[in-house]
Design a protein around this motif. Structure first.
Motif, PDB file in Angstrom:
ATOM      1  N   LYS A  21       0.794  -1.232   0.000  1.00 30.15           N
ATOM      2  CA  LYS A  21       0.000   0.000   0.000  1.00 30.15           C
ATOM      3  C   LYS A  21       0.827   1.283   0.000  1.00 30.15           C
ATOM      4  O   LYS A  21       0.554   2.199  -0.780  1.00 30.15           O
ATOM      5  N   TYR A  24       2.602   2.332  -3.745  1.00 27.05           N
ATOM      6  CA  TYR A  24       1.964   2.786  -4.978  1.00 27.05           C
ATOM      7  C   TYR A  24       2.341   4.250  -5.237  1.00 27.05           C
ATOM      8  O   TYR A  24       2.527   5.035  -4.307  1.00 27.05           O
ATOM      9  N   CYS A  28      -1.241   6.236  -8.404  1.00 27.48           N
ATOM     10  CA  CYS A  28      -1.648   4.843  -8.165  1.00 27.48           C
ATOM     11  C   CYS A  28      -1.507   3.920  -9.370  1.00 27.48           C
ATOM     12  O   CYS A  28      -1.886   2.742  -9.301  1.00 27.48           O
ATOM     13  N   ILE A  71      -7.502   2.544  -4.861  1.00 26.59           N
ATOM     14  CA  ILE A  71      -6.190   2.494  -5.509  1.00 26.59           C
ATOM     15  C   ILE A  71      -6.340   2.079  -6.959  1.00 26.59           C
ATOM     16  O   ILE A  71      -5.767   2.707  -7.875  1.00 26.59           O
ATOM     17  N   LYS A  74      -8.315   4.625  -9.264  1.00 27.08           N
ATOM     18  CA  LYS A  74      -7.452   5.755  -9.596  1.00 27.08           C
ATOM     19  C   LYS A  74      -6.339   5.335 -10.553  1.00 27.08           C
ATOM     20  O   LYS A  74      -6.030   6.048 -11.524  1.00 27.08           O
ATOM     21  N   GLY A  75      -5.757   4.170 -10.296  1.00 29.99           N
ATOM     22  CA  GLY A  75      -4.674   3.702 -11.140  1.00 29.99           C
ATOM     23  C   GLY A  75      -5.111   3.406 -12.562  1.00 29.99           C
ATOM     24  O   GLY A  75      -4.402   3.736 -13.526  1.00 29.99           O
TER      25      GLY A  75
END
Length: 566
Positions: A21, A24, A28, A71, A74-75
């Protein structure tokens, strides 16, 4: 760790993924886990590390879990946005990013509410366009075809532009790989390894779940083949939870059991659910006993400990997270029998089992699982091909060794093979591949040449406490042949080694190996292998018998290798 309930399996997953976590990137879309090199650029390295945890997170979400969603939302937005600094970029032929698309595709198929719906119209368009790029470039004629298949299935299911032509051609190629009796070949490769289980069967069973209505006949075939394969793949697993260390991509570690989760996920039950649960839970717990994490809890490249020597050229810092595929069982519903079943022992298996399509004879004895392969492999590859496919024996308890170099015996670490050193030279020559082979339930026969001018015919015959090797050698050189047993871990309790007369042995508290021979100049020797050559333990020695081979003579050698484990 106790692995019975769904919550306990989830805890196992979090133990592996939580350390990621803080690593990233700000957007992300990237995950930087290390600085070792690989055959593709940094963007692909960090995109790979981002994608591979999805193999566990998608079934986790599908099974009702929550975590990591923000995550990945967004990534995915930023990684596929050409205007964003963390954009993953376009593609070239044979692009590594095509591999990583498969996990993303599965997220869109199974959990679109997590990774598709939250993206908004522009985000969806960017992601769909980016994924479609797999149809516009060349991909290898092997298990990679399934990446293209899964991407197009996902796009089709979402009502996006997809390629029916690519989908059809990919499926046709997968059909052409099937050999029979549950076994595939991986494209043009003759090697039978974990790519048959955690790739071809795994993706085939996912396809069978999601395309059953659209393509029922093919889906049924995929399930029938997996059922046949399961009965033979059982033989690769030890009662202690370990799987056979054999072949390439061993840095994927607990991915060795991924097939069994896919087996359950596809609704197959020819093998009782309790037996399958026992395999998976013992396997995952066996891996937790190994030294596979760094000090921050991040998976390392290696096998039972960090080890770059045995790695392939495509092993990037994030590559080991491919093993998360074994957590596909997390996608089973709460009322699935898997969650209430008790993990059972393996069924009673034959002490010897011929795996015809795998060109391999399996031998289960005294707490050890040993495979005698025929030495069928490519003459080129991704690294250490002879060591990973062409030794005489592979063991769940003794592992195997990879060479640090081809110069001098201790750097070559030639366990479970016949190694030649030509007079006046320091180079070590071993079996690279077999020119001819024959495998039966009684023996494995192969003809091979370690070096032009040296011909060997080898017969391996399993015995109650080991195996007998008979070699007939014709050499155009004066040389010494070293017939080597298993590597034995050293610097441990009750360690003892000795070479005398025509034999040598190494014993310690947990394991031991003895090698004795008959032939010209037979002499027991101990090879002190270089550190970090064995995949299971960082320090090992190898018992062996050396023979003197004279130029122009036909020589017969008989070597008995016995071993024990506690």
């Amino acid at each position: 760790m106790k692995l019975e309930t769904k919550q306990e399996f989830r805890q196992w997953m979090f133990q592996v993924l939580e350390p990621l976590k803080p690593l990233y990137s700000q957007g992300c879309a990237r995950l930087h886990l290390g600085d070792t090199g690989v055959t593709y650029p940094k963007t692909s390295i960090e995109m790979e590390a981002f994608s591979r945890p999805l193999w566990a997170l998608v079934p986790f979400w599908l099974g009702g879990g929550s975590g990591f969603e923000e995550i990945y939302q967004k990534g995915l937005l930023n990684g596929t946005d050409p205007a964003h600094p963390e954009y993953w970029g376009g593609f070239g032929d044979y692009d590594q990013k095509f591999v990583e698309m498969a996990a993303i595709a599965c997220s869109l198929i199974f959990t679109p509410e997590k990774t598709w719906e939250p993206l908004g119209d522009q985000g969806k368009e960017n992601l769909a366009n980016w994924l479609y790029g797999i149809n516009e470039h060349i991909i290898p004629d092997c298990n990679w075809q399934f990446f293209m298949i899964l991407v197009n299935v996902a796009l089709k299911k979402l009502g996006c532009r997809y390629s029916e032509e690519s989908l059809a051609s990919g499926l046709a190629k997968i059909e052409s790989y099937y050999l029979g009796e549950g076994w595939y070949r991986d494209g043009g490769s003759s090697q039978k390894d974990y790519y048959i289980s955690f790739a071809l069967h795994y993706y085939g069973l996912i396809y069978a779940v999601v395309m059953e209505k659209e393509d029922p006949e093919r889906c049924l075939r995929f399930k029938e083949r997996a059922t046949l394969f399961a009965g033979e793949f059982l033989y690769w697993f030890d009662e202690n939870g370990a799987a056979l260390p054999y072949g390439r991509s061993l840095s994927y570690r607990f991915g060795e059991a991924a097939f069994w989760s896919a087996y359950l996920f596809a609704g197959l039950d020819d093998i009782p659910v309790g037996v399958v649960k026992g395999i998976i839970s013992r396997h995952l717990n066996w891996w937790m006993e190994q030294k596979m994490f760094d000090r921050d809890g991040v998976l390392t490249i290696g096998y039972s400990y960090p080890n770059l020597i045995m790695a392939e050229r495509y092993n990037a810092p994030g590559s080991p997270y491919w093993g998360m595929k074994t957590l596909l069982c997390l996608g089973l519903p709460d009322d699935h029998p898997f969650w209430t079943a008790k993990g059972e022992a393996l069924p009673e298996l034959s002490s010897r089992k011929l795996l015809k399509q795998a060109d391999m004879l399996m031998h289960r004895r005294g707490g050890d699982v040993v495979a005698y392969p025929a030495g069928v492999c490519e003459t080129y590859g991704h690294g250490h091909v002879p060591e990973k496919y062409s030794k005489f024996a592979y063991s769940t308890r003794f592992g195997f060794s990879v060479a640090r170099s081809q110069i001098v015996l201790h750097e070559n670490a030639p366990d479970s093979t016949l190694a030649f050193v030509i007079d006046g030279d320091d180079y070590v020559f071993v079996r690279k591949y077999s020119d001819f082979y024959e495998v039966s339930e009684e023996r494995v026969i192969s003809s091979w040449h370690p070096f032009p001018g040296i011909k060997v015919n080898t017969t391996i015959v399993p015995q109650d406490y080991g195996h007998l090797r008979v070699h007939v050698i014709e050499s155009q050189f004066d040389c010494v042949a070293y017939d080597c047993g298993f590597s034995v871990e050293k610097f441990t309790e009750e360690y003892e080694q000795k070479a005398e007369g025509e034999q040598s042995y190494i014993f310690q508290k947990k394991q031991g190996c003895k090698v004795s021979g008959k032939g010209p100049g037979a002499k027991g020797v101990i090879i002190e292998a270089d550190p970090n050559t064995n995949v299971l333990y960082p320090n090992a020695s190898i018992p062996a018998v050396s023979y003197r081979i004279k130029k122009g003579e036909s020589v017969r050698l008989e070597t008995m290798v016995t071993s024990f484990v506690r």
